[in-house]
Design a protein around this motif. Structure first.
Motif, short mmCIF file in Angstrom:
data_model
loop_
_atom_site.label_atom_id
_atom_site.label_comp_id
_atom_site.label_asym_id
_atom_site.label_seq_id
_atom_site.Cartn_x
_atom_site.Cartn_y
_atom_site.Cartn_z
N VAL A 236 0.82 -1.22 0.00
CA VAL A 236 0.00 0.00 0.00
C VAL A 236 0.85 1.27 0.00
O VAL A 236 0.32 2.36 -0.02
CB VAL A 236 -0.96 0.04 1.21
CG1 VAL A 236 -1.93 -1.12 1.15
CG2 VAL A 236 -0.20 0.05 2.53
N THR A 237 2.16 1.12 0.01
CA THR A 237 3.03 2.30 0.07
C THR A 237 4.04 2.28 -1.07
O THR A 237 5.25 2.48 -0.86
CB THR A 237 3.76 2.37 1.42
OG1 THR A 237 4.45 1.13 1.65
CG2 THR A 237 2.78 2.63 2.55
N LYS A 256 -10.19 2.63 7.45
CA LYS A 256 -8.94 3.23 7.03
C LYS A 256 -7.78 2.70 7.86
O LYS A 256 -7.94 2.34 9.03
CB LYS A 256 -8.99 4.76 7.15
CG LYS A 256 -9.97 5.43 6.20
CD LYS A 256 -9.96 6.95 6.37
CE LYS A 256 -10.94 7.61 5.41
NZ LYS A 256 -10.94 9.08 5.56
N TRP A 271 -0.61 9.64 7.61
CA TRP A 271 -1.50 9.61 6.44
C TRP A 271 -2.51 8.48 6.62
O TRP A 271 -2.29 7.55 7.40
CB TRP A 271 -0.70 9.39 5.15
CG TRP A 271 0.01 10.63 4.68
CD1 TRP A 271 0.96 11.35 5.35
CD2 TRP A 271 -0.21 11.32 3.45
NE1 TRP A 271 1.36 12.44 4.62
CE2 TRP A 271 0.66 12.45 3.44
CE3 TRP A 271 -1.03 11.11 2.35
CZ2 TRP A 271 0.71 13.35 2.37
CZ3 TRP A 271 -0.98 11.99 1.28
CH2 TRP A 271 -0.12 13.11 1.31
N THR A 272 -3.61 8.58 5.86
CA THR A 272 -4.61 7.51 5.88
C THR A 272 -4.68 6.83 4.53
O THR A 272 -4.44 7.44 3.48
CB THR A 272 -6.00 8.05 6.24
OG1 THR A 272 -6.40 9.03 5.27
CG2 THR A 272 -6.01 8.67 7.63
N HIS A 273 -5.00 5.56 4.57
CA HIS A 273 -5.21 4.74 3.36
C HIS A 273 -6.61 4.15 3.47
O HIS A 273 -6.90 3.39 4.40
CB HIS A 273 -4.16 3.63 3.27
CG HIS A 273 -4.43 2.62 2.20
ND1 HIS A 273 -4.03 2.79 0.90
CD2 HIS A 273 -5.08 1.42 2.24
CE1 HIS A 273 -4.40 1.74 0.19
NE2 HIS A 273 -5.03 0.90 0.98
N ASP A 274 -7.50 4.50 2.54
CA ASP A 274 -8.86 3.98 2.53
C ASP A 274 -8.83 2.51 2.11
O ASP A 274 -8.32 2.16 1.04
CB ASP A 274 -9.74 4.80 1.58
CG ASP A 274 -11.20 4.46 1.71
OD1 ASP A 274 -11.58 3.34 1.33
OD2 ASP A 274 -11.96 5.32 2.18
N GLY A 278 -8.55 2.72 -1.67
CA GLY A 278 -7.11 2.89 -1.79
C GLY A 278 -6.67 4.34 -1.77
O GLY A 278 -5.47 4.63 -1.88
N LYS A 280 -5.44 7.90 -0.57
CA LYS A 280 -4.54 8.33 0.51
C LYS A 280 -4.75 9.81 0.79
O LYS A 280 -5.02 10.59 -0.14
CB LYS A 280 -3.09 8.05 0.16
CG LYS A 280 -2.75 6.57 0.01
CD LYS A 280 -1.30 6.38 -0.38
CE LYS A 280 -0.91 4.91 -0.35
NZ LYS A 280 -1.71 4.09 -1.26
#
Length: 647
Positions: A236-237, A256, A271-274, A278, A280
């Motif tokens: 995811v990064t 999230k 930071w957030t990742h949904d 997806g 951010k």
């Protein structure tokens, strides 16, 4: 999780920072145990360590009892850490464990009754082979993670509170798998077989697992695993170049993932990742590292902390109003370890400062009214006799600006200059922070100035500063420590012929290295379980370090290819250069810096005809847990400094 850049390759765990100055708690000293000078009273090591250490339950656990009338804490009030139930309405803590040998800590209540999850070192004091135990309602204790070489930890509870998650290396000593434990039967099942990463968190709904994967000390990623799907880790990064990422938490609604990254500047941001789209988005951005982000179980409250120049600045946000919670009736100090009761109407937390260790408090969230439950500082000590710290900066030999935390003893002046100590922190990649330290306050109380230096390579000052010593340990960072001694001598209130160096673990290495490679830089050195032979140390890292070991090798060098440099920077192989007195202190059960490290440097210094003293604790590891041993060590520090430094 609490996150610093150093968390990927840290040899020594660091104490939490505690900024600001707390209000004094006045008390008369015990008769016959303190000495009064014209400026302040001095206190013995025993008096300082009669101060109690208090800690809350694990952040992953449930802190309040089912009826909300007690909060789970750990304390060393008997001399060894044990778990206690602390009544919210006042009163003495009620013991939940009674260990006399091994530190035992309370990590979580059960959701529907007052059973308690405990953690303790199963391999004897200092082995770090922690197990998870349950204390039943009748007081009996059961090991939930048995095994001779097993290391286990509580990761948290699911939202339904019928399962708790445990990480364990029972299957493979080098990795930690994820297990789900039934809260009623204690039956466990393997949920995720670890391919060699760091298990970070599970979403409250139990579907998503976040894992962190260090690539190097400068480059790391976060992956997600769908535990209800194919269970293949999904990156995811995605990024290019050296960018570090790590997990903070899932949001309570399991929508999230909150993660940290230094992709957008020098410092860690949140930071957030949904998890569905997806997408951010930035959550918290500041000019200092975001240390952690956490939520109350319902999500109404969000907590985060910044590592602001060596102090922890914490914010408790009411997401319903968008405003920080204001607490009333408290002294100045640093708030930490916030825990919530079941309906989130009350919190328990700690407050500390340079001159006051963690006191335990509670507050009503509707009114903000706070109330102290426990005072940690020994009532025989007048807090006004202790000193606060200031952050200073000095120029290293190459012009690099080095931060440090300075403690100036009362009465020190140009007319009455004080002896001084350069204190070196652990790591590599640790940080000296503000906050209460019995070790420092005792030495300062007895007239020694202390400069806790944050040499290049320390965390907390941006990624450029952190990586300035990569594969150059024992060189530029060592010169920063030597330059700290030069800076102290330039202060007119410091005795320029009475300056020592002192540190533990990686700081012990820098101490021994300073004595060996810069034999005239300091008048004496105190090496506390410090690395002296990097060749051996890097080859003997415990198997359970796993992925962290690879990141450490990236920073320090790989034994197979960098052995020559490791030998070049190791004080043991250059001990013939040591010409000033040294004190060495070691735990016999230390799994990180083996006792042979200390024994060999002691023998080598003794062969030089140089005074050397050695203190070995048979029941300690990497860090001293038993109060009696901490007192003995502290007495040895002061006696040694008085003998060889103070003139």
């Amino acid at each position: 999780m609490k996150l610093t850049t150093a968390s990927m390759a840290s040899v020594l765990a660091l104490a939490a920072a505690a900024p600001l100055v707390a209000a004094p708690a006045w008390a008369e000293p015990a008769v016959g145990t303190s000495v009064e000078t014209d400026a302040h009273r001095t206190y013995s090591a025993a008096e300082f360590f009669q101060t109690r250490s208090y800690g809350m339950s694990s952040p992953a656990g449930l802190a309040f009892s089912t009826d909300g009338r007690s909060v789970l804490i750990s304390s060393d009030q008997t001399g060894v850490f044990n778990a206690y139930a602390l009544p919210i309405d006042g009163g003495e803590p009620v013991a939940l464990s009674a260990s006399t040998t091994v530190a035992t800590r309370g990590v979580s209540y059960f959701p529907n009754d007052d059973r308690v999850l405990l953690m303790a070192d199963s391999g004897g004091g200092g082995s770090e082979l922690t197990h998870v135990y349950v204390r039943e309602l009748d007081g009996t204790v059961r090991d939930l993670t048995p095994g001779e070489a097993v290391k286990a930890d509580l990761l948290g509870w699911n939202a339904a509170r019928d399962i708790f998650w445990v990480t364990s290396n029972v299957r493979d000593p080098e990795v930690f798998d994820l297990y789900a434990y039934n809260a009623d039967t204690y039956e466990s099942r393997l949920v995720f077989e670890n391919p060699g990463v760091l298990i970070a968190d599970v979403s409250p709904d139990g579907r998503w697992l976040a894992i962190d994967k260090p690539v190097t000390s400068a480059d790391s990623d976060v992956y997600l695993v769908d535990l209800q799907g194919d269970r293949e880790p999904r990156l995811v990064t995605a990024h290019e170049g050296d960018v570090a990422h790590a997990t903070y938490a899932f949001t309570p609604d399991s929508r999230k993932l909150v993660y940290g990254t230094n992709e957008h500047g020098e410092f860690w941001q949140a930071w957030t990742h949904d998890l569905t789209t997806g997408a951010k988005a930035p959550l918290i951005q500041a000019d200092w590292d975001v240390e952690f982000v956490s939520y109350s179980p319902s999500g109404r409250y969000r907590v985060w902390a910044l590592n602001a120049d060596g102090s922890t600045e914490l914010t408790l946000l009411d997401t319903a109003t968008g405003q920080p919670v204001r607490l009333n009736g408290m002294p100045a100090g640093s708030i930490g370890q916030i825990r919530y009761n079941a309906d989130e109407t009350r919190i328990a937390f700690t407050v500390s400062s340079d001159t006051s260790p963690n006191d335990v408090w509670t507050a009503d969230l509707a009114t903000g009214q706070a109330r102290r439950l426990l005072t940690a500082l020994n009532q025989a000590i007048n807090e006004a006799d202790l000193v606060g710290s200031v952050v200073v900066r000095y120029a290293a030999s190459d012009g690099t600006i080095i931060p440090g935390v300075l403690y100036r003893p009362k009465g020190a002046s140009a007319a009455n200059p004080a002896p001084a100590i350069v204190l070196t922190h652990g790591g590599p990649g640790g940080q000296s922070t503000r906050g209460y330290s019995a070790q420092i306050q005792h030495l300062v109380n007895h007239g020694f100035a202390v400069l806790a230096a944050n040499n290049r390579g320390s965390s907390g000052y941006g990624k450029t500063f952190f990586h300035m010593d990569d594969r150059a340990h024992g060189e530029a960072d060592l010169q920063d420590i030597v330059d700290a001694g030069h800076w102290l001598r330039q202060q007119d209130w410091v005795a320029d012929d009475q300056v020592a160096v002192m540190g533990g673990s990686y700081g012990g290495f820098l101490t021994a290295a300073a004595m060996a490679f810069h034999p005239e830089a300091f008048d004496a050195g105190i090496n506390i379980y410090g690395v002296t032979n990097w060749v051996r140390t890097l080859e003997s890292i415990p198997a359970w370090w796993g992925a962290q070991r690879d990141a450490l090798f990236d920073e320090m060098g790989v034994p197979a290819t960098d052995g020559e440099r490791h030998r070049r920077i190791s004080p043991l192989f250059h001990a013939s250069g040591i010409r000033r007195p040294m004190l060495v202190v070691q735990g016999a059960n230390d799994p990180r810096v083996l006792p042979v490290e200390s024994e060999e440097i002691v023998a080598a210094v003794r062969a030089n005809g140089v005074p050397v003293e050695y203190v070995l604790f048979p029941d300690e590891g990497h860090g001293f847990q038993r109060r009696e041993n901490r007192i003995t060590a502290q007495e040895a520090y002061l006696a040694f400094l008085n003998r060889y430094v103070r003139k």
